[in-house]
Scaffold this motif. Structure first.
Motif, short mmCIF file in Angstrom:
data_model
loop_
_atom_site.label_atom_id
_atom_site.label_comp_id
_atom_site.label_asym_id
_atom_site.label_seq_id
_atom_site.Cartn_x
_atom_site.Cartn_y
_atom_site.Cartn_z
N LEU A 11 57.25 110.81 23.30
CA LEU A 11 57.30 112.22 23.69
C LEU A 11 58.63 112.84 23.28
N VAL A 14 58.54 113.48 19.57
CA VAL A 14 57.76 114.68 19.26
C VAL A 14 58.59 115.92 19.54
N LEU A 18 59.44 118.72 16.73
CA LEU A 18 59.00 120.11 16.89
C LEU A 18 60.18 121.05 16.92
N ARG A 108 49.90 127.54 12.47
CA ARG A 108 49.77 126.72 13.67
C ARG A 108 48.38 126.10 13.74
N LEU A 131 47.15 112.76 27.07
CA LEU A 131 48.25 113.73 27.03
C LEU A 131 48.20 114.64 28.25
N THR A 135 51.25 114.82 30.69
CA THR A 135 51.94 116.11 30.80
C THR A 135 51.99 116.57 32.26
N ASP B 9 48.95 122.08 21.39
CA ASP B 9 49.47 122.84 22.53
C ASP B 9 50.05 121.93 23.61
N LEU B 11 51.42 119.07 23.04
CA LEU B 11 52.71 118.60 22.53
C LEU B 11 53.78 119.67 22.74
N LEU B 12 53.42 120.91 22.49
CA LEU B 12 54.37 122.00 22.71
C LEU B 12 54.75 122.09 24.18
N GLU B 13 53.78 121.87 25.04
CA GLU B 13 54.05 121.95 26.48
C GLU B 13 55.02 120.84 26.90
#
Lengths: 155, 155
Positions: A11, A14, A18, A108, A131, A135, B9, B11-13
Motif C-alpha cells: 500500500l 502504491v 501515485l 484515468r 482492497l 481500506t 479509486d 488505491l487513490l483512497e
DNA sequence: TATTGTTATACTCTATAACTATA
DNA sequence: TATAGTTATAGAGTATAACAATA
C-alpha cells in the motif's frame, strides 16, 4: 505467508507511485498537485464559490485565494461575481480547464482499465473485495490511533 | 463487475488515507512528512553523509541541509565531521531520534498486523498477489506514460 | 577538476489573524 | 452579528545557481 508487512508495504508503494508519478504527469500540463485537486473538485461540483472549494478541499479560504489566483493567471479557471451575494465569488472552469479535465478523466479511465487488463473476473472481484476490507480497516485503525494520540496529548 | 475504476479509486483512497493520517500522526511527534522520511532513511542507512541522504530521498543537497538543520534543532539528529573527508558531514540519529524510529517501526508492525487480522490465509494470499500484480502494472504504465509525455514534449 | 555542503534567491503550499464589504 | 474573500505575515518544502573548502 505470515508476513503482514507485505500488504502494508505494498500500500505504501502504491501511495508512493501515485504521488510521485501523478505529480510529474500534472506538471507536464503546467499544473501542480494542489491546483489539479482544485480543478478536480471544481469539475465535480460545477461552478461554485471559493468558500465551497475551501470546504471541499479541507483547506483555508486564504489558500483557495492563492490557488485560484494561480489557476486564473494560467487560464484554467475564471472568477465571476455571485449573482445574488455580492460578497461571494463564483469560480468556473474555462474552456481550457474543462478540456484539461476531460483529458484527465479519459486518462484515468484508460489507466484503470489497463490496470486490470488480463485479470479474470474472479481475480478482479477478489482484489476489489480485499482492497475494500483493507481500506475500511485502515481508515478505522488510523482514526482510532489519532483519537488515542489526541487523548494522550490532552492528558 | 465491469467497473474498472473501482480498483483504481480504492488505491487513490488508500493513498489519501495514508498521506493525510500519517502526516497527522507524525505531527504529534513534532515531525513533518519530509523530516520523518529523512529519519526513516537515516534509520535504514545508518549514520551517513548528507549527500547520501539527498540521493536516497531524491531531493537536492540544499533541501537536505534545511531538513537536517530542523531535525538538529529539534534534537532528532546530530551532525559530526566525516573522519577522513573534511568536505563531508555525517548525520546520525540521536538517542531521541533512535527511540522515535523504534516506536514508529513498532507502530507500523502493529498496524500491519491489525490490517489483516481476521482474514483467512487464503484471503491474505489473494490480496497480496492482486496487489503485487496491480502495483507492478501501475509502475510500468505510469513509467510508459511519462516517457511518452517527455517524447511528446521534445517534439 | 570534481565533489560536499552552504549561502542566496525564488516559488509553491499552507496557516492564522486582521480587515473590508456585504448579508 | 456573521460570512466571503482579501491583505499581511509566517513557516515548511522544494529548486537552481554561485561559492567555499576540500579531494
Amino acid at each position: 505467508m505470515e508476513q503482514p508487512l507485505h500488504i502494508f508495504d505494498r500500500l505504501l508503494e502504491v501511495t508512493s507511485i501515485l504521488q510521485n508519478d501523478m505529480a510529474r504527469s500534472f506538471e507536464s500540463n503546467g499544473l501542480t498537485m494542489s491546483r489539479t485537486h482544485l480543478l478536480w473538485e471544481l469539475n465535480r461540483l460545477g461552478a461554485t464559490t471559493q468558500k465551497a472549494l475551501a470546504d471541499a478541499l479541507h483547506v483555508s479560504p486564504r489558500n483557495v485565494t492563492g490557488l485560484v489566483d494561480a489557476l486564473e493567471a494560467t487560464g484554467f479557471v475564471a472568477r465571476a461575481p455571485h449573482p445574488t451575494d455580492r460578497r461571494a465569488t463564483i469560480v468556473a472552469l474555462t474552456e481550457l480547464g474543462a478540456r484539461t479535465m476531460q483529458q484527465m478523466e479519459a486518462d484515468r479511465l484508460r489507466l484503470s482499465e489497463q490496470l486490470i487488463d488480463g485479470m479474470s473476473g474472479e481475480q478482479q472481484r477478489q482484489l476489489a473485495l480485499g482492497l475494500d476490507a483493507v481500506t475500511e480497516r485502515l481508515h478505522a485503525l488510523v482514526s482510532a490511533d489519532l483519537a488515542q494520540r489526541e487523548e494522550r496529548q490532552r492528558a
